[in-house]
Motif scaffolding. Structure first.
Motif, PDB file in Angstrom:
ATOM      1  N   ILE A   1       0.630  -1.101   0.074  1.00 27.86           N
ATOM      2  CA  ILE A   1      -0.126  -0.092   0.004  1.00 27.86           C
ATOM      3  C   ILE A   1       0.882   1.168  -0.085  1.00 27.86           C
ATOM      4  O   ILE A   1       0.492   2.243  -0.613  1.00 27.86           O
ATOM      5  CB  ILE A   1      -1.052  -0.012   1.010  1.00 27.86           C
ATOM      6  N   ILE A  20       1.692   3.063  -3.252  1.00 27.54           N
ATOM      7  CA  ILE A  20       0.972   3.824  -4.037  1.00 27.54           C
ATOM      8  C   ILE A  20       0.988   5.066  -3.356  1.00 27.54           C
ATOM      9  O   ILE A  20       1.048   6.117  -4.225  1.00 27.54           O
ATOM     10  CB  ILE A  20      -0.571   3.111  -3.878  1.00 27.54           C
ATOM     11  N   VAL A  80      -4.467   7.328  -0.417  1.00 30.02           N
ATOM     12  CA  VAL A  80      -4.695   6.162  -0.924  1.00 30.02           C
ATOM     13  C   VAL A  80      -6.243   5.392  -0.956  1.00 30.02           C
ATOM     14  O   VAL A  80      -6.731   5.041  -1.811  1.00 30.02           O
ATOM     15  CB  VAL A  80      -4.029   4.804   0.067  1.00 30.02           C
TER      16      VAL A  80
END
Length: 124
Positions: A90, A93, A100
């Protein structure tokens, strides 16, 4: 996202980002991130086209960088060019949780799910 029997294989885009420019053999380099994503796709029998591999090298995770912007722009095309965005984790990103969430919602609106090689998936 599961493939229905008799349907076409799911198509994937890949996004990889580093905050610093790294050599291809360095830990967590763009090359290594892309290879991990390709391995996951192969395991799941998903298709990855080199046309849909997006990268940002030496870029902060506190904003939407050019590779991610291009990925999101292409995700809006109809018919959609890919079903899944693969990323190693994650924080590749973005480093900002709110960012996010906005990216996830934006992709989800166009029918694109996010899957991670290291930490599972973002629930639909």
């Amino acid at each position: 996202m599961k493939k229905k029997p008799g349907s076409q294989p799911l198509r994937c885009a890949i996004y990889a980002r580093t905050a610093t420019v790294k050599k291809p053999d360095e830990d967590n380099s763009i090359t290594q991130q892309v290879e991990r994503c390709k391995r996951l796709a192969k395991e799941k029998e998903w298709i990855v086209s080199d046309d849909y591999i997006f990268t940002d090298s030496g870029q902060s995770g506190l904003r939407v960088n050019s590779g991610l912007k291009e990925l999101m722009r292409i995700a809006t095309i109809h018919p959609k060019p890919f079903d899944i965005l693969l990323c190693t984790s994650i924080d590749r990103i973005a480093r900002d949780t709110d960012l996010v969430i906005r990216i996830h919602k934006g992709l989800k609106a166009f029918g694109v799910e996010i899957h991670f090689t290291e930490h599972g998936d973002i629930p639909a």
